[in-house]
Design an enzyme around this catalytic site. Structure first.
Site, PDB file in Angstrom:
ATOM      1  CB  SER A  30      12.912 -45.738   7.475  1.00 54.28           C
ATOM      2  OG  SER A  30      12.403 -44.448   7.758  1.00 54.28           O
ATOM      3  CE  LYS A  96      15.312 -36.723  -0.979  1.00 57.05           C
ATOM      4  NZ  LYS A  96      15.093 -37.774   0.048  1.00 57.05           N
ATOM      5  N   GLY A  97      18.161 -35.359   3.010  1.00 62.60           N
ATOM      6  CA  GLY A  97      19.563 -35.605   3.346  1.00 62.60           C
ATOM      7  C   GLY A  97      19.779 -36.120   4.750  1.00 62.60           C
ATOM      8  N   GLY A  99      19.486 -38.982   5.681  1.00 65.22           N
ATOM      9  CA  GLY A  99      20.239 -40.238   5.535  1.00 65.22           C
ATOM     10  C   GLY A  99      21.570 -40.037   4.827  1.00 65.22           C
ATOM     11  CD  GLU A 105      18.089 -38.923  -0.798  1.00 63.65           C
ATOM     12  OE1 GLU A 105      17.690 -39.865  -0.107  1.00 63.65           O
ATOM     13  OE2 GLU A 105      18.233 -37.773  -0.343  1.00 63.65           O
TER      14      GLU A 105
HETATM   15  C1  5RP Z   1      17.996 -39.591   2.884  1.00 65.14           C
HETATM   16  C2  5RP Z   1      16.744 -38.796   2.870  1.00 65.14           C
HETATM   17  C3  5RP Z   1      15.520 -39.478   3.405  1.00 65.14           C
HETATM   18  O1  5RP Z   1      14.588 -39.571   2.387  1.00 65.14           O
HETATM   19  C4  5RP Z   1      14.979 -38.662   4.548  1.00 65.14           C
HETATM   20  O2  5RP Z   1      16.008 -38.534   5.537  1.00 65.14           O
HETATM   21  C5  5RP Z   1      13.752 -39.306   5.177  1.00 65.14           C
HETATM   22  O3  5RP Z   1      14.111 -40.496   5.816  1.00 65.14           O
HETATM   23  P1  5RP Z   1      13.044 -41.450   6.484  1.00 65.14           P
HETATM   24  O4  5RP Z   1      12.146 -41.940   5.413  1.00 65.14           O
HETATM   25  O5  5RP Z   1      13.879 -42.537   7.109  1.00 65.14           O
HETATM   26  O6  5RP Z   1      12.299 -40.658   7.532  1.00 65.14           O
HETATM   27  O7  5RP Z   1      16.674 -37.683   2.441  1.00 65.14           O
HETATM   28  O8  5RP Z   1      19.105 -38.807   2.471  1.00 65.14           O
END
Ligand code: 5RP
Length: 232
Positions: A30, A96-97, A99, A105
Site C-alpha cells: 500500500s 519484507k514480504g 504482501g 523485491e
Molecule cells: C510486500 C512488502 C510490502 O512492502 C510490505 O508488506 C509493506 O506493505 P504496506 O506498505 O502495505 O504496509 O514487503 O511484499
C-alpha cells in the site's frame, strides 16, 4: 494522523529523489502504491523515467496510471528502487514480504544502486521480529522445510519459532508471482538477523526470505505534516 496519511506522505516524499532519465524499481504494497500514484502524476507532467516492477500487481497499477513498465532484464542496472517494508530497525535491516512479493523485491533492490524504503511510523522497531518473518518456499517437501525453518529460528536465538503456511481467506495456499508458497515464521524477536538469514539461505526448500540486510540506503518515514528522512 492516521497510518494511511503517513504512508501517503512517505510515498510522495520519495519523489524528491527521482529525476529525469532515471531507471526506477517500483515496490509492492500500500505504501509503494502511494509512491506509484505520485510518480504517475509527475510522469503526466513530463517526467521522463523508465521503470520495472516488483510484482504483477504493481505492474498492473503502474500501467493503468500511464507509466511504462518493462521487464527487469531490459536494464543492466537501476538507479533506485522505492519500496515499503513491514519492519525497519536502526541499522536499516528490514522485514519484507507481508504482501508476498519478497523474492522479486529483493532481486530488484539488489539490481539497484539505491533502495529507498518508505514507511509509516509503526514500522520502526528496535529489534526485528514482531512481524512474522515471511519465507518463500517451494511446495515440494513443505513439512520438512517448515521444520527446518523453525529449527533455524531456534538456532538463531529467536524468542519463538512457529512456522505456518500462508493461506488466503478461501483456505487455499497463497501463491507468489513465481508460483511458490509463503511460510510466515513467528519469531517474536530476532536477536541475530544476519545469522538467521544465513541459516535460512542454507535450507534447500527455501527460495528466499524477508530479511533484507545491507540493501536499504535511505528510510523515509511519513509523519504528521511531513516525512522524515532517517540518517543512514
Ligand atoms: C510486500 C512488502 C510490502 O512492502 C510490505 O508488506 C509493506 O506493505 P504496506 O506498505 O502495505 O504496509 O514487503 O511484499
Amino acid at each position: 494522523m492516521n497510518i494511511a496519511d503517513q504512508k501517503k506522505r512517505a510515498g510522495e516524499k520519495a519523489l524528491d529523489f527521482i529525476a529525469d532519465g532515471m531507471l526506477v524499481g517500483l515496490g509492492t504494497g500500500s505504501t509503494a502504491e502511494y509512491f506509484v500514484h505520485a510518480l504517475a502524476a509527475r510522469v503526466k507532467q513530463g517526467l521522463a523515467i523508465e521503470t520495472t516492477a516488483t510484482s504483477l500487481r504493481t505492474a498492473e497499477l503502474a500501467r493503468e496510471l500511464g507509466i511504462v513498465v518493462k521487464e527487469l532484464d531490459a536494464f543492466s542496472r537501476l538507479h533506485v528502487t522505492v519500496d515499503g517494508a513491514d519492519e525497519v530497525d536502526p541499522a536499516f535491516r528490514l522485514i519484507k514480504g507481508g504482501g508476498g512479493a519478497l523474492l522479486r523485491e529483493k532481486i530488484v533492490a539488489a539490481a539497484s544502486d539505491e533502495m529507498i524504503v518508505i514507511v509509516d511510523e509503526a514500522k520502526l522497531v528496535t529489534t526485528l521480529g514482531r512481524f512474522a518473518l515471511p519465507v518463500e518456499v517451494v511446495p515440494f517437501g513443505l513439512s520438512h522445510t517448515l521444520r527446518k525453518i523453525e529449527g533455524a529460528a531456534l538456532a538463531a536465538g529467536c524468542t519463538s519459532h512457529d512456522a505456518r503456511l500462508r493461506r488466503l481467506d478461501s483456505g487455499q495456499p497463497f501463491q507468489t508471482d513465481g508460483g511458490h508458497l509463503i511460510v510466515d515464521c513467528a519469531c517474536s524477536a530476532i536477536p541475530r538477523p544476519e545469522e538467521l538469514a544465513q541459516l535460512l539461505n542454507a535450507i534447500p526448500g527455501v527460495v528466499d526470505h524477508g530479511l533484507f540486510i545491507g540493501l536499504a540506503s535511505k528510510v523515509i518515514v511519513g509523519r504528521a505534516g511531513d516525512a522524515d528522512i532517517l540518517p543512514g
